[in-house]
Design a protein around this motif. Structure first.
Motif, PDB file in Angstrom:
ATOM      1  N   GLY A  52       0.759  -1.380  -0.104  1.00  0.00           N
ATOM      2  CA  GLY A  52      -0.155   0.129   0.118  1.00  0.00           C
ATOM      3  C   GLY A  52       0.402   0.930   0.127  1.00  0.00           C
ATOM      4  O   GLY A  52      -0.138   2.536   0.495  1.00  0.00           O
TER       5      GLY A  52
ATOM      6  N   LEU B  74       1.647 -11.125 -15.082  1.00  0.00           N
ATOM      7  CA  LEU B  74       1.355 -12.156 -13.468  1.00  0.00           C
ATOM      8  C   LEU B  74       2.035 -11.891 -12.708  1.00  0.00           C
ATOM      9  O   LEU B  74       1.565 -11.777 -11.567  1.00  0.00           O
TER      10      LEU B  74
ATOM     11  N   LEU C  11       0.765  -8.360 -11.128  1.00  0.00           N
ATOM     12  CA  LEU C  11       0.044  -8.926 -11.187  1.00  0.00           C
ATOM     13  C   LEU C  11      -0.209  -9.345  -9.537  1.00  0.00           C
ATOM     14  O   LEU C  11      -1.165  -8.604  -8.565  1.00  0.00           O
ATOM     15  N   ARG C  12       0.492 -10.207  -9.436  1.00  0.00           N
ATOM     16  CA  ARG C  12       0.611 -10.533  -7.925  1.00  0.00           C
ATOM     17  C   ARG C  12       1.131  -9.374  -6.791  1.00  0.00           C
ATOM     18  O   ARG C  12       0.978  -9.984  -5.358  1.00  0.00           O
TER      19      ARG C  12
ATOM     20  N   VAL D 172       0.094  -6.029  -7.284  1.00  0.00           N
ATOM     21  CA  VAL D 172      -0.278  -4.916  -7.297  1.00  0.00           C
ATOM     22  C   VAL D 172      -0.697  -4.184  -5.534  1.00  0.00           C
ATOM     23  O   VAL D 172      -1.091  -2.972  -5.723  1.00  0.00           O
ATOM     24  N   HIS D 173      -1.618  -4.792  -5.393  1.00  0.00           N
ATOM     25  CA  HIS D 173      -1.809  -4.819  -3.515  1.00  0.00           C
ATOM     26  C   HIS D 173      -0.771  -3.198  -2.750  1.00  0.00           C
ATOM     27  O   HIS D 173      -0.691  -2.824  -1.804  1.00  0.00           O
TER      28      HIS D 173
ATOM     29  N   ALA E  72      -7.833  -2.338 -13.014  1.00  0.00           N
ATOM     30  CA  ALA E  72      -8.636  -2.523 -11.558  1.00  0.00           C
ATOM     31  C   ALA E  72      -8.317  -1.747 -10.738  1.00  0.00           C
ATOM     32  O   ALA E  72      -8.796  -0.998  -9.915  1.00  0.00           O
ATOM     33  N   PHE E  73      -6.869  -1.752 -10.512  1.00  0.00           N
ATOM     34  CA  PHE E  73      -6.120  -1.368  -9.225  1.00  0.00           C
ATOM     35  C   PHE E  73      -5.657  -0.382  -9.295  1.00  0.00           C
ATOM     36  O   PHE E  73      -5.966   0.444  -8.572  1.00  0.00           O
ATOM     37  N   GLY E  74      -4.780  -0.090 -10.567  1.00  0.00           N
ATOM     38  CA  GLY E  74      -4.275   1.550 -10.555  1.00  0.00           C
ATOM     39  C   GLY E  74      -4.747   2.595 -10.780  1.00  0.00           C
ATOM     40  O   GLY E  74      -5.544   2.112 -11.885  1.00  0.00           O
TER      41      GLY E  74
END
Lengths: 584, 191
Positions: free
Chosen positions: B67, B78, B81-82, B84-85, B122-124
């Motif tokens: 975060g 991949l 994506l792993r 992104v959080h 969808a995350f960034g």
């Protein structure tokens, strides 16, 4: 004059620090996260440096150098200290001549280790001081202080880092080399260096006195530093945790311990008296917390908020202290993992493919071949520590009923460097005590998992000089083992036939696999191709777990493809194919 | 300067560490405090790799907490994506759209996720896809995809172009300098 600056990892900084402090000799056995210290020390020509076959030998070489008066460095990973514990505990009694620091690179969170033991405990157990840096500048600077302390108090010093201090890079102001103060020469001093009961009985009280004196030193040394800010929260911390605390709690007052054993009792009490709430933030065991509680100091928070498992972080500390967790977006779930795997062309692939097929119990060891335990290979069933495969396999074979049931037969698998480390004595035990187990020595002529370091079988020393290549089959025969079999790891039929014979024998068999590491020695053959016409997509070849292979699905048609940039042409996949679909 | 957090994520062998080295060298030259952290060891055998780069007036922790990343630089989709959080709200994702199968996927025991691009987007709030492999190829070698990614990120940072060029010249073997400078510029213009 402008100062010379560099960005260095903690390990590079320690190497620079020992060079600046006049160290003459460095010895080590590679082990993550400590390996790069010696790999950098070797570049300083003023220091003689070498790889030892194990950590006990490394420390003993260091003890000799210290007795002869030279400033000395010995490095290892945390579990290495277990191997070197025997000399360490008695070296604590003899003390030093030239200063000696023993780097213990601990691995909280077990990034590359089999356990997460907290080696500060060794300081207390062996009654020697422990020094812990918290960034690369301290990694370099504390070396000189540690060596001076070693000489002043006549003691080895444990220099403890963790993965994050070893492998993080930060800016370091460099200095120049100063030659050591003392002379290098052999002086006979039997009562100090010959630990017979008569002399050891005189040394032990000196060790106890030394700890008392070190406690006094701890009160005033700049290694222990108070940073007074707001007094609502006071934190006692060390190493990398200090950095996390500074980031998470910028207002908190801090007692930063650089000498983490023995502890400065008065300084701690004085600090505790100045703050409203006392917290102890330390990764690993409640090493400070337990001792500080015994001092009668009220500790408001310690392991209740900052658990002993894994690593801490700034965000975690902040959340635990404030009681408010940062709201995080959910991580993506159900993603396929990306575990490390045998490299394309690796000689271990064929061995584990056959061991899996034979359904035997594989007693494993520490090295690249430990990856044989991971899916889809899943062909290693026990692994404890360096050199244990052969002795554990012997113990299993002694108690399990002898039958034709392959699942009850054991094959011990060990690499060359691990065999030299501590597998040789295990093998001697097997032949001495009439074992009927099978041991495989996978000799790829390097210490692979730590990045391809030299060893007594590789033909080179740490500094790159030519050296012996220890003859493993001759050594095994010299132990008295008659059945010494060589196999070609790229010929699956050869492996299977010879292993079946070995497993049926009533006598111990040692299988030696000689095949150089393809990564280290850059070995490659022309890539193989899949004949899409012949391929039935049965996925049999995929079970050999090679990253060069993948299944391509095009509409209804699917077939395996080989990435020509990755394939090393070893041919193991071609040998498991039942349709003769893989070839040049 | 407030601390800038750059998280690099990829696969062992993709040159993530060299890319980190370029960032840290440029930041030092700009008189900033810098820390960088990675974990070596098991990752050398084709496993996931992350590297944390932080620079600013004063940096304490060498690691970026989930975060907190201002930039997530993905070297493979991949692996992007792993991680992104790890991005902070409002952070930027720049990733190489290439695919490398994990061993579990290659062995047919796991599936490579589909629609990764949509999931990452969808995350960034700011997401940029870069054809690192293609641009690397255009520069002369697909292996320079890591420097393409450095170029892409550089356009978001307030550090002069000449400084990046200087450090690429210093850090790469002379034979590979021109190729990598080209890769850098292709990346810089791609976002």
């Amino acid at each position: 004059m402008s100062e010379k600056k560099a960005i260095l990892s903690g390990n590079e900084a320690i190497a620079r620090g020992v060079w600046e402090a006049g160290v003459r000799l460095a010895s080590a056995y590679p082990g993550t996260p400590s390996t790069e210290i010696l790999e950098n020390v070797k570049n300083y020509k003023d220091i003689y440096s070498e790889w030892a076959p194990n950590e006990k030998v490394a420390l003993e070489v260091g003890i000799g150098s210290s007795i002869a008066g030279a400033r000395t460095l010995v490095t290892m990973k945390h579990v290495g200290i277990n191997v070197a514990a025997d000399p360490l505990f008695t070296f604590s009694y003899t003390g030093v001549n030239g200063g000696l620091i023993l780097v213990s690179a601990d691995d909280p969170a077990m990034h590359s280790s089999q356990n997460e033991q907290d080696n500060r405990n060794y300081g207390r157990f062996a009654k020697v001081p422990v020094i812990e840096p918290s960034d690369s500048q301290e990694c370099k600077d504390f070396v000189a202080t540690a060596l001076e302390l070693s000489e002043e108090f006549d003691t080895p010093v444990i220099y403890r880092t963790t993965t994050r201090t070893s492998h993080s890079k930060s800016i370091v102001t460099l200095g120049e080399r100063t030659e050591q103060p003392g002379k290098v020469e052999l002086i006979k001093d039997m009562p100090k260096y010959t630990m017979l009961p008569v002399s050891a009985k005189k040394r032990h009280p000196l060790v106890e006195e030394r700890i008392v004196k070190l406690k006094e030193y701890a009160e005033t040394t700049p290694l222990n530093r108070v940073e007074m800010h707001d007094t609502k929260i006071g934190v006692i911390t060390n190493g990398i945790s200090y950095q996390y605390v500074r980031e998470a709690l910028p207002e908190a007052s801090i007692l930063k311990l650089g000498l983490t054993y023995p502890l400065p009792e008065n300084k701690i009490k004085e600090f505790a008296g100045k703050v409203d709430k006392l917290m102890i933030v330390e990764e690993g065991d409640p090493f400070f917390e337990d001792q500080i509680k015994v001092m009668g100091v009220k500790v408001d928070h310690g392991k209740d908020l900052f658990p002993l498992l894994g690593e801490l972080s700034a965000a975690f500390i902040k959340a635990q202290v404030s009681g408010v967790a940062t709201e995080l977006k959910d991580a993506a779930v159900d993603l396929p993992g990306r575990p490390p795997a045998f490299c394309p062309g690796c000689s271990h692939r064929g061995i584990f493919t056959i061991l899996k097929k034979l359904k035997v119990f594989v007693s494993g060891d520490i090295g690249c071949y430990t990856l044989g335990a991971l899916p889809p290979m899943s062909a290693m069933h026990a692994c404890v520590c360096m050199g244990a495969s052969i002795s554990m396999g012997h113990g299993m074979a002694k108690v399990v009923e002898n039958s034709d049931d392959m699942s009850q037969k054991v094959v011990s698998v060990i690499g060359d460097s691990t065999f030299f480390h501590s597998g040789m004595t295990s093998l001697l035990n097997c032949i001495y005590n009439k074992s009927n187990s099978v041991a495989m020595i996978l000799d790829n002529r390097t210490t692979g998992m730590t990045g391809g370091q030299e060893n007594p079988g590789s033909g080179r020393t740490l500094s790159g000089e030519e050296a012996i290549t220890a003859d493993i089959p001759a050594l095994v025969k010299a132990f008295g083992i008659k059945n010494v079999v060589k196999i070609d790891p790229y010929n699956l039929v050869d492996i299977e036939e010879k292993m079946k014979v070995a497993l049926a024998s009533d006598e111990m068999t040692v299988v030696v696999v000689e095949a150089p590491c393809v990564l280290r020695y850059r070995i490659s053959h022309p890539p193989l191709k899949v004949d899409a016409e012949k391929c039935t997509a049965c996925k049999r070849c995929l079970t050999v777990s090679c990253n060069a292979l993948s299944l391509e699905e095009k509409g209804d048609d699917s077939f395996v493809v080989i990435d020509p940039n990755m394939c090393a042409g070893c041919g193991v996949c071609a040998q498991v194919c039942k349709f003769d679909a893989i070839g040049e | 300067m407030e601390t800038t957090n750059i998280l690099l994520a990829g696969v062992g062998g993709q040159g993530v560490l060299l890319a980190s080295q370029i960032f840290t060298s440029v930041a030092i030259e700009a008189d900033l405090d810098v820390k960088q952290s990675e974990v070596h060891g098991m990752s050398q055998r084709g496993g996931s790799v992350t590297s944390h780069v932080r620079f600013g007036d004063k940096v304490y922790s060498p690691t970026i907490d989930p975060g907190e990343a201002d930039f997530l630089i993905g070297f493979e989709r991949l692996e992007t994506l792993r991680n992104v959080h790890c991005l902070r709200p409002g952070g930027t994702i720049i990733y190489n759209s290439m695919r490398i199968n994990p061993s579990t996927v290659a062995a047919g025991v796991a599936e490579y996720p589909d629609e990764i691009a949509a999931k990452i987007a969808a995350f960034g709030e700011k997401t940029f896809q870069v054809d690192g492999l293609g641009l690397g190829q255009e520069a002369g070698n697909p292996r320079s995809a890591n420097v393409v990614m450095v170029g892409a990120v550089s356009s978001f940072l307030p550090l002069p172009e000449s400084l990046w060029e200087e450090k690429i010249r210093e850090l790469l073997p002379p034979k590979l300098v021109d190729l990598n400078l080209k890769a850098f510029h292709l990346g810089r213009e791609a976002v």
